[in-house]
Enzyme design. Structure first.
Site, mmCIF file in Angstrom:
data_model
loop_
_atom_site.group_PDB
_atom_site.id
_atom_site.type_symbol
_atom_site.label_atom_id
_atom_site.label_comp_id
_atom_site.label_asym_id
_atom_site.label_seq_id
_atom_site.Cartn_x
_atom_site.Cartn_y
_atom_site.Cartn_z
ATOM 1 N N ASP A 8 -3.614 -3.763 -4.174
ATOM 2 C CA ASP A 8 -3.369 -3.104 -5.455
ATOM 3 C C ASP A 8 -1.881 -2.769 -5.535
ATOM 4 O O ASP A 8 -1.179 -2.741 -4.514
ATOM 5 C CB ASP A 8 -4.216 -1.828 -5.601
ATOM 6 N N GLU A 47 -4.717 1.784 -2.469
ATOM 7 C CA GLU A 47 -3.719 2.473 -1.635
ATOM 8 C C GLU A 47 -2.752 3.263 -2.489
ATOM 9 O O GLU A 47 -2.244 4.302 -2.059
ATOM 10 C CB GLU A 47 -2.971 1.452 -0.770
#
Lengths: 371, 54
Positions: free
Chosen positions: A79, A133
């Site tokens: 991500d 994250e």
């Protein structure tokens, strides 16, 4: 040809090449919460490298390369923060959101795993492309109990010649103060906003007592995130949100006690606590990095960072030699000009390949047993 | 045996010392990195830098 040279040659002949794989990952824009495009892109592209990824129950992209006894977890994140950076090349530079944070490091992980395992049967490399994250790190939290590696590397941009040994911790405060309304000419009565600003000034004094000159890593850092107030005629409510970056060794209870004692009766909520982490640097993993960086012509450095990463979550849980490493300049994290360079990406993958081989060799007569 | 690059003191290397290992000079306290074993070589260990970001 020596195994290391064979592995590095395998790395250089990957089809598609490492930079082409990364370019595809960057094109598959995947901000936190929307990683579907990059998952699909990697599931389509990685089989060309004999990596056959799947998704785990929470949605991390996972794959295991090799079946040997030496287990190494390469934990990246796929991500990114929001803000699409147009994907383009300019000479050696490759632009795109995630080029350094942290699709570049994860692409290098995949390439190094394939190259190293192609010559080293003692390796078993777990590739874990985490979700979230850049948010609450649900991906790393889910993955932690499912793996039992001997060594682990978290994919964040340290720069190809540096190894990251530490990250600060973090905690967020939401402070809410409510007071009854009073006429604004009444100098005796404080309102909620007055109190909140007084509280903030007290926090500033606490903060200055825990600031170490010229060392952000060992200082308590504090930043206001928002301040809002509402007056409905009957009462006023003010809400202040503050982000704290916690240095190693700092007792967060001291901060919480201060807030409870000097908070002027405001309601307090704490969230997002992550412990600071500093890993041991005299480990076989760090030694392998130092030797690998020097073998690639670099001069190694160690870094300690004021941000946080999945190392904060995984290091206390796995308790094995760990570092964070990845090609790319972290100063470009989250910026509109985020980019990596092909030589930097390549060197990162070469260093990682050498590190994996060195860890495997410790299992044989060529090295020492695991600690 | 190897010579400390900072103060010239003689350091003993264990049989199982390996390249990349960090050792401390007992005389001057310098942190050293083992950069070779045949022959033994050391140099000043990597410096720790502070940085921001992830």
């Amino acid at each position: 040809m020596a195994p290391t040279e064979q592995a590095l040659q395998a790395l250089s002949t990957l089809q598609p090449s490492l930079d082409v794989l990364l370019e595809g990952m960057l094109t598959a824009y995947s901000p936190t919460g929307e990683i579907g495009p990059v998952v699909e892109q990697l599931r389509a592209a990685l089989p060309s490298w004999s990596i056959h990824p799947s998704t785990d129950d929470i949605g991390n992209l996972v794959a295991t390369v090799g079946q040997g006894p030496v287990q190494v977890a390469l934990v990246g994140h796929i991500d990114t923060v929001r803000g699409q950076v147009p994907v383009r090349r300019d000479g050696d530079r490759l632009f795109g959101r995630g080029a350094v944070d942290a699709k570049g490091p994860f692409a290098a992980f995949c390439a190094a795993a394939v190259a190293a395992v192609s010559v080293e049967p003692r390796l078993q490399v777990h590739l874990i492309g985490c979700k979230d994250e850049e948010g609450p790190s649900h991906g790393a939290r889910f993955a932690a109990p499912h793996y039992h590696p001997h060594y682990a590397i978290v994919g964040e941009p340290s720069g190809s010649a540096a190894v990251t040994l530490g990250y600060k911790g973090t905690i967020k405060l939401t402070y809410t103060r409510r007071t009854d309304s009073a006429h604004s000419s009444n100098g005796e009565a404080s309102n909620a906003l007055d109190d909140t600003l007084t509280f903030w000034n007290r926090l500033l004094a606490f903060h200055s007592e825990h600031t170490v000159p010229d060392s952000a890593f060992t200082s308590l850092q504090m930043r206001p995130l928002s301040l809002q107030s509402v007056d409905d005629g009957m009462g006023m409510e003010a809400t202040l949100r503050v982000d704290f970056r916690i240095p190693p060794g700092f007792d967060v209870l001291k901060l919480q006690t201060f807030v409870a004692r000097y908070g002027l009766g405001g309601e307090v909520r704490w969230e997002g606590w992550e412990e600071p982490v500093v890993v041991e640097k005299n480990t076989p993993l760090v030694r392998a990095f130092l030797a690998a960086i020097r073998a690639e012509g670099g001069t190694p450095t160690f870094k300690k960072k004021t941000g946080t990463a999945d190392l904060n979550i995984l290091s206390p849980r796995w308790a094995v030699p760990m570092v964070a490493y990845g090609p790319g300049d972290s100063h470009l994290d989250h910026t509109p000009t985020e980019h990596t360079t092909i030589p930097e990406l390549t060197m990162g993958a070469r260093v990682l390949t050498r590190v994996l081989l060195q860890l495997a060799q410790r299992e044989s007569g060529q090295g020492r047993a695991r600690p | 045996m190897v010579e400390c690059t900072e103060c010239g003191a003689t350091l003993a290397m264990n049989e199982d010392t390996e390249v990349g290992e960090l050792i401390t000079c007992g005389d001057c306290g310098a942190d050293l990195e083992v950069t070779g074993m045949t022959p033994p070589m050391v140099q000043l260990a990597p410096q720790e830098e502070e940085d921001w970001g992830e």
